[in-house]
Scaffold this motif. Sequence first.
Motif, PDB file in Angstrom:
ATOM      1  N   VAL A 208       0.841  -1.195   0.000  1.00  0.00           N
ATOM      2  CA  VAL A 208       0.000   0.000   0.000  1.00  0.00           C
ATOM      3  C   VAL A 208       0.877   1.246   0.000  1.00  0.00           C
ATOM      4  CG1 VAL A 208      -1.640   1.352   1.373  1.00  0.00           C
ATOM      5  CG2 VAL A 208      -1.995  -1.111   1.063  1.00  0.00           C
ATOM      6  N   LEU A 209       1.911   1.256   0.841  1.00  0.00           N
ATOM      7  CA  LEU A 209       2.824   2.397   0.880  1.00  0.00           C
ATOM      8  C   LEU A 209       3.535   2.598  -0.457  1.00  0.00           C
ATOM      9  CD1 LEU A 209       4.463   2.029   4.419  1.00  0.00           C
ATOM     10  CD2 LEU A 209       2.755   3.706   3.692  1.00  0.00           C
ATOM     11  N   ALA A 210       3.788   1.505  -1.163  1.00  0.00           N
ATOM     12  CA  ALA A 210       4.472   1.602  -2.458  1.00  0.00           C
ATOM     13  C   ALA A 210       3.629   2.368  -3.481  1.00  0.00           C
ATOM     14  CB  ALA A 210       4.795   0.205  -2.982  1.00  0.00           C
ATOM     15  N   MET A 211       2.319   2.414  -3.272  1.00  0.00           N
ATOM     16  CA  MET A 211       1.435   3.134  -4.193  1.00  0.00           C
ATOM     17  C   MET A 211       1.263   4.603  -3.821  1.00  0.00           C
ATOM     18  SD  MET A 211      -1.651   0.408  -4.846  1.00  0.00           S
ATOM     19  CE  MET A 211      -2.227   1.317  -6.293  1.00  0.00           C
ATOM     20  N   ALA A 212       1.787   5.000  -2.663  1.00  0.00           N
ATOM     21  CA  ALA A 212       1.514   6.336  -2.134  1.00  0.00           C
ATOM     22  C   ALA A 212       2.479   7.386  -2.658  1.00  0.00           C
ATOM     23  CB  ALA A 212       1.557   6.305  -0.614  1.00  0.00           C
ATOM     24  N   ASP A 213       1.932   8.565  -2.946  1.00  0.00           N
ATOM     25  CA  ASP A 213       2.747   9.732  -3.290  1.00  0.00           C
ATOM     26  C   ASP A 213       3.201  10.451  -2.026  1.00  0.00           C
ATOM     27  OD1 ASP A 213       2.213   9.769  -6.306  1.00  0.00           O
ATOM     28  OD2 ASP A 213       0.180   9.808  -5.493  1.00  0.00           O
ATOM     29  N   VAL A 214       2.389  10.370  -0.989  1.00  0.00           N
ATOM     30  CA  VAL A 214       2.666  11.015   0.288  1.00  0.00           C
ATOM     31  C   VAL A 214       2.600   9.951   1.376  1.00  0.00           C
ATOM     32  CG1 VAL A 214       2.004  12.836   1.899  1.00  0.00           C
ATOM     33  CG2 VAL A 214       1.554  13.125  -0.551  1.00  0.00           C
ATOM     34  N   LYS A 215       3.726   9.703   2.025  1.00  0.00           N
ATOM     35  CA  LYS A 215       3.793   8.697   3.088  1.00  0.00           C
ATOM     36  C   LYS A 215       4.152   9.405   4.384  1.00  0.00           C
ATOM     37  CE  LYS A 215       5.974   5.416  -0.144  1.00  0.00           C
ATOM     38  NZ  LYS A 215       6.309   6.404  -1.191  1.00  0.00           N
ATOM     39  N   GLY A 216       3.406   9.106   5.455  1.00  0.00           N
ATOM     40  CA  GLY A 216       3.755   9.749   6.718  1.00  0.00           C
ATOM     41  C   GLY A 216       2.667   9.648   7.754  1.00  0.00           C
ATOM     42  N   SER A 217       2.777  10.495   8.761  1.00  0.00           N
ATOM     43  CA  SER A 217       1.794  10.561   9.834  1.00  0.00           C
ATOM     44  C   SER A 217       0.596  11.389   9.381  1.00  0.00           C
ATOM     45  CB  SER A 217       2.420  11.204  11.069  1.00  0.00           C
ATOM     46  OG  SER A 217       2.738  12.561  10.805  1.00  0.00           O
ATOM     47  N   THR A 218      -0.420  11.451  10.218  1.00  0.00           N
ATOM     48  CA  THR A 218      -1.556  12.302   9.901  1.00  0.00           C
ATOM     49  C   THR A 218      -1.121  13.761   9.776  1.00  0.00           C
ATOM     50  OG1 THR A 218      -2.034  12.264  12.274  1.00  0.00           O
ATOM     51  CG2 THR A 218      -3.367  10.843  10.869  1.00  0.00           C
ATOM     52  N   GLN A 231      -5.835  20.131  -4.956  1.00  0.00           N
ATOM     53  CA  GLN A 231      -5.917  18.978  -5.842  1.00  0.00           C
ATOM     54  C   GLN A 231      -6.759  17.889  -5.186  1.00  0.00           C
ATOM     55  OE1 GLN A 231      -1.869  16.989  -6.090  1.00  0.00           O
ATOM     56  NE2 GLN A 231      -1.330  18.787  -4.882  1.00  0.00           N
ATOM     57  N   THR A 232      -6.806  16.739  -5.825  1.00  0.00           N
ATOM     58  CA  THR A 232      -7.575  15.607  -5.307  1.00  0.00           C
ATOM     59  C   THR A 232      -6.628  14.620  -4.637  1.00  0.00           C
ATOM     60  OG1 THR A 232      -9.233  15.829  -7.060  1.00  0.00           O
ATOM     61  CG2 THR A 232      -9.127  13.705  -5.931  1.00  0.00           C
ATOM     62  N   TYR A 233      -7.047  14.138  -3.465  1.00  0.00           N
ATOM     63  CA  TYR A 233      -6.245  13.182  -2.708  1.00  0.00           C
ATOM     64  C   TYR A 233      -7.060  11.929  -2.387  1.00  0.00           C
ATOM     65  CZ  TYR A 233      -2.983  17.030  -1.795  1.00  0.00           C
ATOM     66  OH  TYR A 233      -2.095  18.069  -1.924  1.00  0.00           O
ATOM     67  N   ILE A 234      -6.407  10.806  -2.525  1.00  0.00           N
ATOM     68  CA  ILE A 234      -6.951   9.531  -2.054  1.00  0.00           C
ATOM     69  C   ILE A 234      -6.301   9.263  -0.703  1.00  0.00           C
ATOM     70  CG2 ILE A 234      -7.025   7.045  -2.490  1.00  0.00           C
ATOM     71  CD1 ILE A 234      -6.979   7.776  -5.522  1.00  0.00           C
ATOM     72  N   VAL A 235      -7.101   9.210   0.346  1.00  0.00           N
ATOM     73  CA  VAL A 235      -6.587   9.211   1.718  1.00  0.00           C
ATOM     74  C   VAL A 235      -6.674   7.815   2.336  1.00  0.00           C
ATOM     75  CG1 VAL A 235      -6.761  10.262   3.998  1.00  0.00           C
ATOM     76  CG2 VAL A 235      -7.331  11.605   1.951  1.00  0.00           C
ATOM     77  N   THR A 236      -5.499   7.271   2.656  1.00  0.00           N
ATOM     78  CA  THR A 236      -5.415   5.901   3.176  1.00  0.00           C
ATOM     79  C   THR A 236      -5.017   5.939   4.647  1.00  0.00           C
ATOM     80  OG1 THR A 236      -4.502   5.406   0.972  1.00  0.00           O
ATOM     81  CG2 THR A 236      -4.611   3.591   2.546  1.00  0.00           C
ATOM     82  N   THR A 237      -5.980   6.312   5.452  1.00  0.00           N
ATOM     83  CA  THR A 237      -5.812   6.281   6.909  1.00  0.00           C
ATOM     84  C   THR A 237      -7.196   6.372   7.531  1.00  0.00           C
ATOM     85  OG1 THR A 237      -4.572   7.198   8.783  1.00  0.00           O
ATOM     86  CG2 THR A 237      -5.523   8.787   7.247  1.00  0.00           C
ATOM     87  N   GLU A 238      -7.248   6.446   8.851  1.00  0.00           N
ATOM     88  CA  GLU A 238      -8.529   6.490   9.550  1.00  0.00           C
ATOM     89  C   GLU A 238      -9.330   7.714   9.119  1.00  0.00           C
ATOM     90  OE1 GLU A 238     -11.465   6.309  12.817  1.00  0.00           O
ATOM     91  OE2 GLU A 238     -10.380   8.012  11.953  1.00  0.00           O
ATOM     92  N   ALA A 239     -10.636   7.522   8.942  1.00  0.00           N
ATOM     93  CA  ALA A 239     -11.470   8.543   8.312  1.00  0.00           C
ATOM     94  C   ALA A 239     -11.605   9.831   9.101  1.00  0.00           C
ATOM     95  CB  ALA A 239     -12.866   7.961   8.044  1.00  0.00           C
TER      96      ALA A 239
END
Length: 315
Positions: A208-218, A231-239
Amino acid sequence: MNDEQTKALQAEIRQMCKEKNAVVLAHYYTTGDIQEVADFVGDSLALARKAAETSADIIVMCGVHFMAETCKLLSPEKLVLAPDLEAGCSLADSCDAEDLWRWKKAHPDFMIVQYVNTTAATKALTDVVVTSGNAKKVIDQLPKDAKILFGPDYNLGSYINSVTGRQMELWNGGCHVHERFSVEAIAKLKAEYPEAKVMAHLECKAPVLAMADVKGSTADMLKYAQNNPPQTYIVTTEAGILHELQRTCPECKFIPVPPETTEGVGCSCNECQYMKMNTLEKLRDCLKNEAPQVDVPEMIARDAVKPINRMLELS
């Protein structure tokens, strides 16, 4: 609860905070109405700093239990409250003090580095604590030849190994929310929104991290969105983070990634059911009754605060 009732309850909470010299701290994963009434909203690192700095007499931690423990460790003279003591953490539960002691005993020459998502008793056996926001910075400052046991989040430890060149031994723990995000779900959203950037928390699995442009904490995600053009972001963390993202970046579009499965997890989407145990009603009641209180036994607190203070010094 309608908007009028919510606002009235928030006003009641703010009035009690004023009367009692209380401060409300809330994690980004709590509900929007909790975040709106809080004095400060942040990730684990920022909340720890606020707990250490506050001049309030009462700290109310709207998050999960280990966060309230951290507040008590850093401000032992203050009254620390939690709206619900049952708001736990799957990561903290995955490695208790007895488990860590056995691991440590089997590796006597190793330094213990633990993610902040751990109990006070576990921290008492630890050399230094890290958060997702400062893990690389802290690890980079440790001796290059140090042998390290890292836990309990395997995914975060694996990522830190990959970016530091370390070969830390990793505990096999995971966050019940971030473990459920899948490559397939992200790929489906990317096909629909090809221009979108993918944000992913470091507790996510490596593919999943390999697909991310932005990796990090909230906090890293927020900072990136705030400092770049809309811009548009796809957010992969708690809602819960979407509330603050949308509030501070209203011109951006944020699309939450659905979890791979919700079977047996007690919620219908990418949420932490423990964080959502914090409600305005419980917050009001705990301020009114000054309970439930969070305490840490003195024998544990004496050692548990040391790795937290070392983290704050190194970050």
